[in-house]
Design an enzyme around this catalytic site. Structure first.
Site, PDB file in Angstrom:
ATOM      1  N   VAL B  16     -62.312  44.922 -52.828  1.00  0.00           N
ATOM      2  CA  VAL B  16     -61.595  45.662 -51.764  1.00  0.00           C
ATOM      3  C   VAL B  16     -60.172  45.475 -51.876  1.00  0.00           C
ATOM      4  O   VAL B  16     -59.429  46.360 -51.676  1.00  0.00           O
ATOM      5  CB  VAL B  16     -62.147  45.144 -50.538  1.00  0.00           C
ATOM      6  CG1 VAL B  16     -61.730  45.956 -49.184  1.00  0.00           C
ATOM      7  CG2 VAL B  16     -63.968  45.338 -50.452  1.00  0.00           C
ATOM      8  N   LYS B 107     -67.685  40.620 -42.467  1.00  0.00           N
ATOM      9  CA  LYS B 107     -68.689  40.910 -41.458  1.00  0.00           C
ATOM     10  C   LYS B 107     -69.226  39.465 -41.023  1.00  0.00           C
ATOM     11  O   LYS B 107     -69.529  39.193 -39.687  1.00  0.00           O
ATOM     12  CB  LYS B 107     -69.901  41.873 -41.963  1.00  0.00           C
ATOM     13  CG  LYS B 107     -70.756  41.219 -42.771  1.00  0.00           C
ATOM     14  CD  LYS B 107     -71.993  42.093 -43.208  1.00  0.00           C
ATOM     15  CE  LYS B 107     -72.166  41.370 -44.875  1.00  0.00           C
ATOM     16  NZ  LYS B 107     -71.133  41.266 -45.933  1.00  0.00           N
ATOM     17  N   GLU B 131     -62.953  47.439 -39.023  1.00  0.00           N
ATOM     18  CA  GLU B 131     -63.831  48.617 -39.336  1.00  0.00           C
ATOM     19  C   GLU B 131     -64.570  48.381 -40.599  1.00  0.00           C
ATOM     20  O   GLU B 131     -65.653  48.793 -40.782  1.00  0.00           O
ATOM     21  CB  GLU B 131     -63.007  49.952 -39.223  1.00  0.00           C
ATOM     22  CG  GLU B 131     -63.658  51.231 -39.522  1.00  0.00           C
ATOM     23  CD  GLU B 131     -64.673  51.710 -38.504  1.00  0.00           C
ATOM     24  OE1 GLU B 131     -64.258  51.948 -37.354  1.00  0.00           O
ATOM     25  OE2 GLU B 131     -65.747  51.428 -38.643  1.00  0.00           O
ATOM     26  N   GLY B 136     -68.925  49.931 -44.788  1.00  0.00           N
ATOM     27  CA  GLY B 136     -67.812  50.371 -45.392  1.00  0.00           C
ATOM     28  C   GLY B 136     -66.697  51.578 -45.045  1.00  0.00           C
ATOM     29  O   GLY B 136     -66.043  51.435 -44.031  1.00  0.00           O
ATOM     30  N   ILE B 138     -67.652  54.211 -43.218  1.00  0.00           N
ATOM     31  CA  ILE B 138     -67.869  55.008 -42.102  1.00  0.00           C
ATOM     32  C   ILE B 138     -67.310  54.601 -40.883  1.00  0.00           C
ATOM     33  O   ILE B 138     -67.472  53.276 -40.581  1.00  0.00           O
ATOM     34  CB  ILE B 138     -69.570  54.864 -42.031  1.00  0.00           C
ATOM     35  CG1 ILE B 138     -70.138  55.140 -43.477  1.00  0.00           C
ATOM     36  CG2 ILE B 138     -70.005  55.726 -40.832  1.00  0.00           C
ATOM     37  CD1 ILE B 138     -71.813  54.913 -43.227  1.00  0.00           C
ATOM     38  N   GLY B 189     -75.325  46.653 -60.696  1.00  0.00           N
ATOM     39  CA  GLY B 189     -74.208  45.768 -59.994  1.00  0.00           C
ATOM     40  C   GLY B 189     -74.212  46.033 -58.369  1.00  0.00           C
ATOM     41  O   GLY B 189     -73.386  45.521 -57.669  1.00  0.00           O
ATOM     42  N   GLU B 192     -76.777  41.328 -56.117  1.00  0.00           N
ATOM     43  CA  GLU B 192     -76.014  40.100 -56.607  1.00  0.00           C
ATOM     44  C   GLU B 192     -77.066  39.367 -57.348  1.00  0.00           C
ATOM     45  O   GLU B 192     -78.372  39.852 -57.216  1.00  0.00           O
ATOM     46  CB  GLU B 192     -75.552  39.337 -55.435  1.00  0.00           C
ATOM     47  CG  GLU B 192     -74.302  40.098 -54.747  1.00  0.00           C
ATOM     48  CD  GLU B 192     -73.778  39.143 -53.801  1.00  0.00           C
ATOM     49  OE1 GLU B 192     -73.362  38.029 -54.080  1.00  0.00           O
ATOM     50  OE2 GLU B 192     -73.278  39.767 -52.771  1.00  0.00           O
ATOM     51  N   LYS B 207     -74.544  42.872 -39.464  1.00  0.00           N
ATOM     52  CA  LYS B 207     -73.856  44.126 -39.171  1.00  0.00           C
ATOM     53  C   LYS B 207     -74.589  44.621 -37.870  1.00  0.00           C
ATOM     54  O   LYS B 207     -73.754  45.134 -36.813  1.00  0.00           O
ATOM     55  CB  LYS B 207     -74.119  45.181 -40.086  1.00  0.00           C
ATOM     56  CG  LYS B 207     -73.250  44.710 -41.357  1.00  0.00           C
ATOM     57  CD  LYS B 207     -73.639  45.521 -42.568  1.00  0.00           C
ATOM     58  CE  LYS B 207     -72.904  45.123 -43.702  1.00  0.00           C
ATOM     59  NZ  LYS B 207     -73.475  45.922 -45.025  1.00  0.00           N
TER      60      LYS B 207
END
Lengths: 438, 438
Positions: B16, B107, B131, B136, B138, B189, B192, B207
């Site tokens: 990210v 999160k 956010e 992600g 949205i 990927g 995990e 979430k």
């Protein structure tokens, strides 16, 4: 002295206006918590005070005189839900001139005079919010303004007219023809007695102007939108689309790339793998493609008293918060990019084409030669006998091709004796055709 | 003196973080237009300065010392994209203590310590935006905070974990079993090496805590979420669901009514007419039901470098706008409603149940009697021979029933000799079952 109560003047008291009053009455406590101030409807402009209404309000709230709202010192915010261009435009400009903030649900006005209204608001440091003007309860304008502020939007496609989506869903699911489906939509109140603005795509075109102006930061106007309605669509076209794996939708499209921008509203065969293909009935959905965020979709009720009123009241809460923070007029996003519209040889898409041709040797070669001359390549070709005649029906789907080439091919076919009729052609969006069992 | 440049310290430089740098670099001009100020990354906290990276940055930007960010006077905003609880929490609290604004994609942290972090931010008049912590790219948190501010949210259902949705889509579309699908997700990927947090529903539960706290204005915590993962789902369950018109999804659900709130994450059979049933692969979607707005859905990429980074940078633009307007810390929404969690006899839903029973006279009567005793009525019952044995397989779907009654029925069945095995049971969401041709 800090304000404790925000007084609102509402212009218009139809469906959406009624919803606004209901929500403000029903959610007083929540609205106070969320906006920090009490919100009160002070006056409502109506045409006839004595008219019977679904919702009763004290008669001193009603007025037929716009000046009682526009020039009332105690009123901070105007909600415009009367619709139409005149006198809504004059009222809004007068309200801004008086330093009043504006929330409007008026797509026609914002599509045609958005620039003028927003400039005036900026000059007067006033807010203008208009989420309800596009796709009722779906918060798409906020998403374009705030959530994707760090991204570059490349494409917006949307089902932004519930009436036509209801009609097309009915034709697709029940095999109804256009006239039947329209009549049912009218009976249910989804279509107006004069349905022209909806079925000819004008309503959708106005919404696409608002969306593309905001999404691309380019001032777009209605005459830049290429518009085609749904009244010519036959149930055969829809059935052939389905067999090939597509749903027929009236699709608004706004796209920008290095060549420029392109905005259109037209019947489009949308591949079943595309999320927009499963948006049925009066629902709306807007699909946004951003360079970074990829694909996102926003789905919900496109109209209706309470969904639209929710957007209006949420906008009102934003205005009230801004008043509390003394930051009104800051949210007006100006267009800062230069406009260049694509020419027809810069517009690319796939096409569906249905022809009736003479069923004789060499016909196929002639047609495919014509396409090859225009450098149009075909992805799918189907031929079958046509209605027990000596004719054949040919259905083709092209690969991506320039609009100018396709239009040229159509013009040439109009003059070919072996082609008896060009039944229909449509834009195609999404994945490849696949012959599905019927 | 007014600031001209906003300096940002970033903690973490993984996927990210890399996306954030790419977007800030690539969109300098747009960001300046949109936020009104220039944005510069001043320092990035990494674990190893010499590590090879996909994106090269000048080495003086990198540091292994958090204090070079947390106590740097020139840094206005912290972007926390390191993940994990400690030391991210301590860093964020220290940054707020220093008056720095925070954008985080974390999160786990927001689900567990959101209240503490937001209180500190409020105290220090700092912004905290998060956010990217849910779904992600949205913009669902903004929608809950702003767009539906005038509405009362009654239900939030969502596919908020891409890994499990990929696995379930693969099982559903290709008939793969759980282990195969998980292995493929790992190879690509999407999952995990230790997939526990995803497949057991913990990631989704976190979430849902964030979504329900914001949507309902009630402080919810992780131990109030009833969680069940997908590792026990068999391909037979998925196939039976499909035959009855349902897709298996790991559904997060948060619901409030006059009895209280209810939050869960569990495998759910979602009716094909429900928009969530057609959200496939790693995509996420969140379905919000508001009293006024009705049904809306937000769809998009739930993870990935650029979608998530888009949310982070959009949050950063909001912070920068707030700095320019001097209104930081105003957007923190506190929970102001009292919490009451539903008891199991206030939780209602439909259930799917699959049993293996003795194939002898009277068995059916006994089972249906047991359900009648618990006041559970059935909408669909199927019975068929089981694997060439003397046993039968019974599949049932109930009408809406209290969880306490259904659990009681399950406990009684565990002690009935005629019931050989309780194969599985799942929550059912959406329309009625309909036996579809296979």
């Amino acid at each position: 002295m800090e304000k404790k109560v925000i007084k609102v003047g509402m212009m218009g008291f139809g469906t959406v206006g009624t919803g606004v009053v209901r929500i403000i009455r029903g959610h007083q406590e929540d609205l106070l918590k969320k906006s920090g101030l009490k919100i009160e409807i002070e006056k409502i402009l109506v045409q006839n005070i004595d008219k019977k209404r679904n919702l009763s309000v004290p008669s001193h709230l009603l007025t037929v005189n716009p000046e009682e709202i526009l020039y009332a010192k105690e009123i901070d915010v105007i909600i415009e839900v009367m619709g139409g261009i005149h006198p809504a435009k004059e009222y809004i400009l007068a309200a801004l001139e008086q330093g009043k903030h504006v929330v409007t649900a008026n797509k026609d006005l914002m599509a045609l005079y958005g620039d003028e209204i927003l400039s005036k608001a900026k000059e007067k440091k006033c807010d203008v919010y208009y989420e309800a003007s596009v796709a009722g309860g779906i918060p798409i304008l906020r998403a374009l303004m705030d959530s994707f502020s760090s991204d570059r939007i490349t494409k917006i496609t949307g089902i932004v007219n519930g009436t036509t989506n209801y009609i097309l869903s009915k034709m697709s699911h029940e095999g109804a023809d256009y006239t039947e489906a329209l009549q049912e939509a009218q009976a249910l109140g989804y279509a107006e007695a004069d349905p022209t603005s909806d079925v000819e795509g004008l309503d959708a075109a106005r919404k696409m102007v608002i969306l593309s102006t905001l999404g691309f930061h380019i001032p777009t106007t209605l005459d830049e939108v290429s518009v085609k309605g749904i009244s010519q669509i036959s149930k055969e076209d829809i059935a052939y689309g389905k067999k090939l794996g597509y749903e027929m939708k009236l699709l608004g499209l706004a796209e920008q790339n290095e060549d420029g921008i392109e905005i259109s509203v037209e019947p489009t065969l949308v591949h079943l793998s595309h999320p927009l293909s499963s948006v049925h009935g009066v629902f709306n959905a807007i699909y946004v493609h951003g360079e970074a965020v990829g694909e996102t979709m926003f789905y919900g009720a496109g109209a209706g008293e309470l969904p639209t009123a929710t957007s209006v009241v949420s906008d009102l809460v934003s205005v009230v918060k801004n008043i509390r923070l003394a930051i009104n007029g800051q949210n007006i996003t100006s267009s800062y990019k230069e406009k260049k519209c694509k020419s027809d040889n810069e517009k690319y898409c796939k096409y569906f084409l249905r022809l009736v041709v003479s069923d004789q040797a060499g016909v196929f070669t002639k047609i495919t030669q014509l396409f090859a001359d225009q450098k149009i390549s075909l992805s799918t070709i189907l031929q079958q006998p046509y209605q027990h005649t000596q004719l054949a029906e040919v259905i083709m789907i092209t690969h991506e091709t320039a609009k100018s080439s396709f239009d040229q091919a159509i013009r040439q076919m109009e003059n070919m004796p072996i082609i008896k009729e060009i039944k229909s052609f449509y834009r195609v969006e999404g994945g490849e055709a696949e012959w599905l069992a019927s």
